[in-house]
Scaffold this motif. Structure first.
Motif, short mmCIF file in Angstrom:
data_model
loop_
_atom_site.label_atom_id
_atom_site.label_comp_id
_atom_site.label_asym_id
_atom_site.label_seq_id
_atom_site.Cartn_x
_atom_site.Cartn_y
_atom_site.Cartn_z
N LEU A 1 0.82 -1.20 0.00
CA LEU A 1 0.00 0.00 0.00
C LEU A 1 0.86 1.26 0.00
O LEU A 1 0.63 2.19 -0.78
CB LEU A 1 -0.92 -0.02 1.22
N GLY B 1 0.24 2.53 -3.55
CA GLY B 1 -1.06 3.16 -3.39
C GLY B 1 -1.11 4.61 -3.84
O GLY B 1 -0.10 5.29 -3.95
N LYS C 1 -2.07 8.46 -3.22
CA LYS C 1 -2.12 9.36 -2.07
C LYS C 1 -3.03 10.54 -2.36
O LYS C 1 -2.95 11.14 -3.42
CB LYS C 1 -0.72 9.89 -1.75
N ILE D 1 -4.25 10.14 2.85
CA ILE D 1 -4.89 8.83 2.81
C ILE D 1 -4.29 8.09 1.63
O ILE D 1 -4.21 8.64 0.53
CB ILE D 1 -6.41 8.95 2.64
N TYR E 1 -4.56 4.60 -0.66
CA TYR E 1 -5.44 3.47 -0.96
C TYR E 1 -5.10 2.92 -2.33
O TYR E 1 -4.36 3.53 -3.10
CB TYR E 1 -6.91 3.89 -0.89
N TYR F 1 -6.81 0.79 3.40
CA TYR F 1 -6.30 2.15 3.31
C TYR F 1 -5.43 2.43 4.52
O TYR F 1 -5.50 1.72 5.53
CB TYR F 1 -7.44 3.17 3.21
N ARG G 1 -11.75 -0.06 3.32
CA ARG G 1 -12.67 0.92 2.72
C ARG G 1 -14.04 0.27 2.52
O ARG G 1 -14.13 -0.83 2.00
CB ARG G 1 -12.17 1.41 1.37
N ILE H 1 -13.42 7.19 -1.47
CA ILE H 1 -12.61 8.22 -0.84
C ILE H 1 -12.77 9.49 -1.66
O ILE H 1 -12.56 9.49 -2.88
CB ILE H 1 -11.14 7.79 -0.75
#
Length: 93
Positions: free
Chosen positions: A26, A30, A32, A41, A43, A71, A86, A90
């Motif tokens: 992540l 992931g 941002k 955050i 995810y 997340y 989640r 988001i």
């Protein structure tokens, strides 16, 4: 990479069944977005999932695919504040 965890984040990882490997993926792959409170955050969006699948290979990807709804919230100092699953979109604005 997961050495910068708060005690709260460590507890949430264990309670929510998210492995440190999933958290590392992540943090590495992931997307941002700012949370408008000084943090970020992270995810897995569609592009992040594609990058992860390309980099890790199909077998490793299949092993963590069920956890890709995870997340993490990163504080202004770079520490992981909390993690979770989640259940809603988001808001990116």
């Amino acid at each position: 990479m997961t050495s910068n965890l708060t005690n709260h984040a460590q507890a949430r990882l264990q309670q929510r069944g998210i492995s440190s490997h999933v958290l590392d993926c992540l943090l590495q792959y992931g997307r941002k977005v700012h949370d408008h409170r000084g943090g970020e955050i992270i995810y897995f969006d569609h592009q992040a999932r594609k990058r992860l699948r390309r980099q890790s290979g199909p077998d490793q990807f299949k092993a963590i695919e069920s956890k890709l709804d995870s997340y993490a919230v990163i504080g202004p100092d770079g520490a992981v504040l909390t993690v979770g699953h989640r259940t809603k979109r988001i808001n990116r604005h």
